[in-house]
Structures are given as C-alpha cells and as structure tokens.
Design a protein around this motif. Sequence first.
Motif, PDB file in Angstrom:
ATOM      1  N   TYR A   1       1.233  -0.798   0.107  1.00  0.00           N
ATOM      2  CA  TYR A   1      -0.061   0.470  -0.287  1.00  0.00           C
ATOM      3  C   TYR A   1       0.683   1.468  -0.147  1.00  0.00           C
ATOM      4  N   ALA A   2       1.745   1.208   0.671  1.00  0.00           N
ATOM      5  CA  ALA A   2       3.311   2.430   1.074  1.00  0.00           C
ATOM      6  C   ALA A   2       3.486   2.507  -0.729  1.00  0.00           C
ATOM      7  N   TRP A   3       4.137   1.461  -0.743  1.00  0.00           N
ATOM      8  CA  TRP A   3       4.863   1.672  -2.489  1.00  0.00           C
ATOM      9  C   TRP A   3       3.926   2.555  -3.563  1.00  0.00           C
ATOM     10  N   GLN A   4       2.376   2.097  -3.321  1.00  0.00           N
ATOM     11  CA  GLN A   4       1.045   2.549  -4.469  1.00  0.00           C
ATOM     12  C   GLN A   4       0.939   4.034  -4.170  1.00  0.00           C
ATOM     13  N   HIS A   5       1.682   4.308  -2.914  1.00  0.00           N
ATOM     14  CA  HIS A   5       1.637   5.979  -2.696  1.00  0.00           C
ATOM     15  C   HIS A   5       2.864   7.140  -3.451  1.00  0.00           C
ATOM     16  N   LYS A   6       3.791   5.776  -4.104  1.00  0.00           N
ATOM     17  CA  LYS A   6       5.006   6.742  -4.169  1.00  0.00           C
ATOM     18  C   LYS A   6       4.607   7.252  -5.448  1.00  0.00           C
ATOM     19  N   ASP A   7       6.022   7.917  -6.004  1.00  0.00           N
ATOM     20  CA  ASP A   7       5.369   8.769  -7.124  1.00  0.00           C
ATOM     21  C   ASP A   7       5.255   7.835  -8.224  1.00  0.00           C
ATOM     22  N   ALA A   8       4.480   8.136  -9.424  1.00  0.00           N
ATOM     23  CA  ALA A   8       4.593   7.213 -10.532  1.00  0.00           C
ATOM     24  C   ALA A   8       5.708   6.953 -11.429  1.00  0.00           C
ATOM     25  N   ASP A   9       7.049   8.378 -11.233  1.00  0.00           N
ATOM     26  CA  ASP A   9       8.188   7.072 -11.292  1.00  0.00           C
ATOM     27  C   ASP A   9       8.856   6.693 -11.007  1.00  0.00           C
ATOM     28  N   THR A  10       9.252   6.342  -9.703  1.00  0.00           N
ATOM     29  CA  THR A  10       9.653   5.533  -9.078  1.00  0.00           C
ATOM     30  C   THR A  10       8.634   3.736  -9.197  1.00  0.00           C
ATOM     31  N   ARG A  11       7.384   3.782  -8.993  1.00  0.00           N
ATOM     32  CA  ARG A  11       6.660   2.986  -9.462  1.00  0.00           C
ATOM     33  C   ARG A  11       7.332   2.047 -10.687  1.00  0.00           C
ATOM     34  N   ARG A  12       6.765   3.318 -11.404  1.00  0.00           N
ATOM     35  CA  ARG A  12       7.503   2.689 -13.419  1.00  0.00           C
ATOM     36  C   ARG A  12       8.753   2.123 -13.421  1.00  0.00           C
TER      37      ARG A  12
END
Length: 251
Positions: free
Chosen positions: A138-149
């Motif tokens: 859940y915390a990872w999903q709240h990171k910015d899009a560039d980090t997740r990508r």
Amino acid sequence: MILYEYPFNERIRTYLRLEHLFRRLGQLVPRETPLDHHYALTTLFEVMDVAARADLKSDVLKDLEKQKQALNGYRGNPAISEAALDEVVARLDACFSALNQQPGKAGHALTENEWLMSIRSRAVIPGGTCEFDLPAYYAWQHKDADTRRHDLQQWATTLAPLAESIHLLLRMLRDSGAPQKVMAVGGQFQQNLPQGRSFQLLRLRIDPALDLIPEISGNRLIVSVRLMRQEADGRLQAGGDDAPLEMTLCA
C-alpha cells in the motif's frame, strides 16, 4: 477487420498467451496511476504462472534454433537477400543467447524477492491486497509514478529475453502464411488440410460490420469455422447467412 487466431498445438497456445500478457504489460507500465501499476504487477505474476511449464524454455530455444537452420538453408539463393538473411539470423542468435544465459525458468529471479512473492500469494485472493493485508505494498502504491514505473521496468527486465524470443518466433510464423479469400456458406466453413504439412496457426479475418463471431476448431487434418451471432441476452445463436472470410494457414 477483426483478426482471430487459433493455435493447432499446445506450444503455440502458450506462446500466444504469453504474447497477450506481454502486450498488456507493455501498455500498463508506462501509465501513471497506482491502479494501472497494480494490474501491471499482477500481469507479471500471470506471465510467471504461464511460463512455469518445465519445458517452455527448451521449446523456445529449440524453435529459435530450428528457424535459424531453416534460414541458413536459403543461403546462396539468388532470390534471397543475404543482408536481410544475416539480420534475421543475428536476431535469432541474440534471442537464443539471452534466453539460454538465464538460469531456471522465466521470472526465476523474481521468486527470490520475498516482498514480491508476498504480494503474489495475496493477489490470487479476492481483495487480498488491501492495505491492512499488505501495508508495505500500500505504501509502494503511494510513491510517485516514476518510482513505481522504474521498479516495474526493473522487474520486467528479467522476462525480456523470453518476450523478445516469443515475439520473433510468432512474427516469423505469421509471415509464413499467405491469406486466401473463402466463403462461409450458410454460416459454415470447412476445409481439409494438405497432407505432409504441419500447420501451427490459423489466422481468420472477418468484417466487424457482419456482427458475427467465429467458433474455430481444427487439427492436423481439417479446420472448421462456424459463425455465430450474439443475441441481446448474451447467448450465441448460429448465423445462417453466407459470409466472406480471409483465412491464413501458417506452418
């Protein structure tokens, strides 16, 4: 025209499923929203599930080598461009080397990531990835899009050799066939297949304006197409009208 493809064996069926998943992954990763990236991650897990077949990697390597040997047989033919031939053989060699150097099954490296595997085990449960089940996810999903990508691209890289190999093999398979115009009389079409040739894939194009859905069946001897029409309640009923089709048999 809507294109339908029908595999004649389990190996090609697996290749098509993986291609479908890799295409979906390629569309989801560049997006921005956490929901898109959630489904990108579950698609990665689906690829791992399909690729878990013990003989998949050896099948792909054998097919790459088989295609290379077939192409090398055209050397010296004046009708064939040596430069084009060298380019395709080099791509086959590159795919073979990259896939062969990977230890274990496709995605094996991801199984060593405990965090990813904890998500994978919960993703098969309806609603199993809620924040109270997986707070770290859940915390990872709240990171910015560039980090997740970036994370998704890094994880997907371990599957790239398989994706590139299957893409190349299916492209060469599709290019092996020549389209022919046929007519489904009374909504039915049937054709005996030539003896001595082993077809692996049927490609069927149909005009969407006809509002017909093909039900395809076939084996090494015969192929059959029955055209259906979907009723308002969702049920399929046989369509009895004549309809033109474009069919391609790929060996």
